[in-house]
Design an enzyme around this catalytic site. Structure first.
Site, PDB file in Angstrom:
ATOM      1  N   GLY A  23      81.130  77.089  68.141  1.00 44.91           N
ATOM      2  CA  GLY A  23      81.736  77.441  66.859  1.00 44.91           C
ATOM      3  C   GLY A  23      82.202  76.214  66.099  1.00 44.91           C
ATOM      4  N   ALA A  24      81.450  75.118  66.220  1.00 50.84           N
ATOM      5  CA  ALA A  24      81.896  73.836  65.661  1.00 50.84           C
ATOM      6  C   ALA A  24      81.482  73.644  64.220  1.00 50.84           C
ATOM      7  CB  ALA A  24      81.345  72.690  66.510  1.00 50.84           C
ATOM      8  N   ASN A  25      80.852  74.633  63.611  1.00 50.33           N
ATOM      9  CA  ASN A  25      80.377  74.459  62.242  1.00 50.33           C
ATOM     10  C   ASN A  25      81.463  74.677  61.201  1.00 50.33           C
ATOM     11  OD1 ASN A  25      79.871  77.218  63.350  1.00 50.33           O
ATOM     12  ND2 ASN A  25      79.527  77.678  61.186  1.00 50.33           N
ATOM     13  N   GLY A  27      86.095  75.655  60.530  1.00 46.27           N
ATOM     14  CA  GLY A  27      87.415  75.995  61.024  1.00 46.27           C
ATOM     15  C   GLY A  27      87.925  75.092  62.120  1.00 46.27           C
ATOM     16  N   ILE A  28      88.561  75.710  63.123  1.00 50.50           N
ATOM     17  CA  ILE A  28      89.181  74.971  64.217  1.00 50.50           C
ATOM     18  C   ILE A  28      88.138  74.164  64.986  1.00 50.50           C
ATOM     19  CG2 ILE A  28      90.422  75.225  66.396  1.00 50.50           C
ATOM     20  CD1 ILE A  28      91.716  77.757  65.164  1.00 50.50           C
ATOM     21  N   GLY A  29      86.973  74.737  65.220  1.00 51.70           N
ATOM     22  CA  GLY A  29      85.937  74.030  65.955  1.00 51.70           C
ATOM     23  C   GLY A  29      85.497  72.766  65.251  1.00 51.70           C
ATOM     24  N   TYR A 177      89.733  92.743  70.415  1.00 48.78           N
ATOM     25  CA  TYR A 177      89.992  91.306  70.301  1.00 48.78           C
ATOM     26  C   TYR A 177      91.030  90.866  71.328  1.00 48.78           C
ATOM     27  CZ  TYR A 177      91.318  86.820  68.219  1.00 48.78           C
ATOM     28  OH  TYR A 177      91.587  85.484  68.003  1.00 48.78           O
TER      29      TYR A 177
END
Length: 308
Positions: A23-25, A27-29, A177
């Site tokens: 999920g590095a594309n 936000g936090i990532g 979640y």
């Protein structure tokens, strides 16, 4: 132990180390990747959409001139895609940091992955379980690998109880979640037990609150957009600040395997990272062993031992 005034500026040089971040594309990532790249780490940006990954790589090279980075196309909702993405890395890479960051939240209706797992827990927990298992050979080549899994404050909610793990009896978006985030914690505690006696560590974090792409379902309607806008002004921090617990867990020499790390600020929404209490029963060896068996059974992925 809380670390007074710790910030990412305290991270030492990471030259020669390789980090894979899911999920590095955005936000936090993305912010996690950016800081690690600034400290000299080689970054493997993992995400589901090639176009988004390419844009993230372009941005990161602009933000961190000279950054060493590659992209990895990875769909955490597809077990065969996880296997195919991990296979060349497991065969050739030495992986020092694995940051299981990606996730989905508040999916309005019960949906399933391509393998028939409930989508939220299938992506947030089972996808990362399978990825970590497949990458164990690459982690084993490191002298001191760390696996950092990003949970959430929702892991502490009563609705996070792992009974009815895949919401087959009753589906509530935020309940699913919470289950997935509780599973992240239980998985990490069991992994830490299995790594005991080695040089490797497993840690779990929660980032506090930040406005990121996770709110895309919550903010889809008028009232949802109003809620997110209000929360952004009053409660939520930035993606950059929310990345601090992940960065602390990934790099601080005193970050202890098995620790749950979150922000120290009011209501654990932001601030200096520190150890926080585990959710109920999350450290139970019986629950950890049960979730491990279920994860191997439902994914069909045996989890190999990580040797020193």
């Amino acid at each position: 132990m809380a670390v007074p005034h710790w910030t990412p500026a305290d991270i030492p040089s990471l030259g020669g180390r390789t980090a894979l971040i899911t999920g590095a594309n955005s936000g936090i990532g993305y912010r996690t990747a950016q800081v690690l790249a600034e400290r000299g780490a080689r970054i493997l940006l993992a995400g589901r959409r090639p176009a988004s990954l390419a844009e993230a790589a372009r941005r990161l090279r602009a933000d961190v001139p000279g950054a060493q980075l590659e992209t990895v196309e990875l769909d955490l909702g597809d077990l065969s895609a996880i296997r195919d993405a991990a296979a060349p890395l497991a065969a050739t890479e030495t992986l020092d940091l694995l940051i299981n960051n990606a996730g989905v939240m508040d999916v309005p209706d019960r949906r399933t992955t391509s393998d028939g797992l409930e989508l939220t827990v299938g992506t947030n927990h089972f996808g990362h379980f399978a990825l970590t298992a497949h990458l164990m050979p690459a982690l084993a080549r490191s002298t001191a690998a760390r696996v950092v899994t990003v949970s959430a404050i929702a892991a502490t909610w009563r609705s996070g109880d792992l009974d009815d793990l895949m919401s087959e009896r009753h589906y509530r978006p935020m309940g699913a979640y919470a289950k997935s985030k509780r599973a992240n914690v239980v998985f990490t505690q069991e992994l830490a037990r299995r790594l005991d006696g080695t040089a490797h560590r497993a840690l779990v974090v929660h980032p506090g609150s930040a406005v990121t792409n996770l709110q895309r379902h919550t903010s889809s309607g008028r009232m949802g957009r109003l809620f997110v806008a209000l929360a952004a002004r009053t409660l939520m921090g930035t993606a950059g600040g929310a990345a601090w617990p992940s960065l602390y867990a990934a790099t601080h020499p005193e970050a202890v395997s098995g620790t749950f790390i979150g922000p120290a600020g009011r209501d654990q929404t932001s601030g200096t990272p520190r150890p926080v209490p585990l959710p109920a029963r999350a450290d139970s060896p019986d629950q950890g062993a049960w979730l491990w068996r279920e994860s191997e059974r439902l994914t069909g992925v045996p989890f190999p031992a990580l040797q020193t």
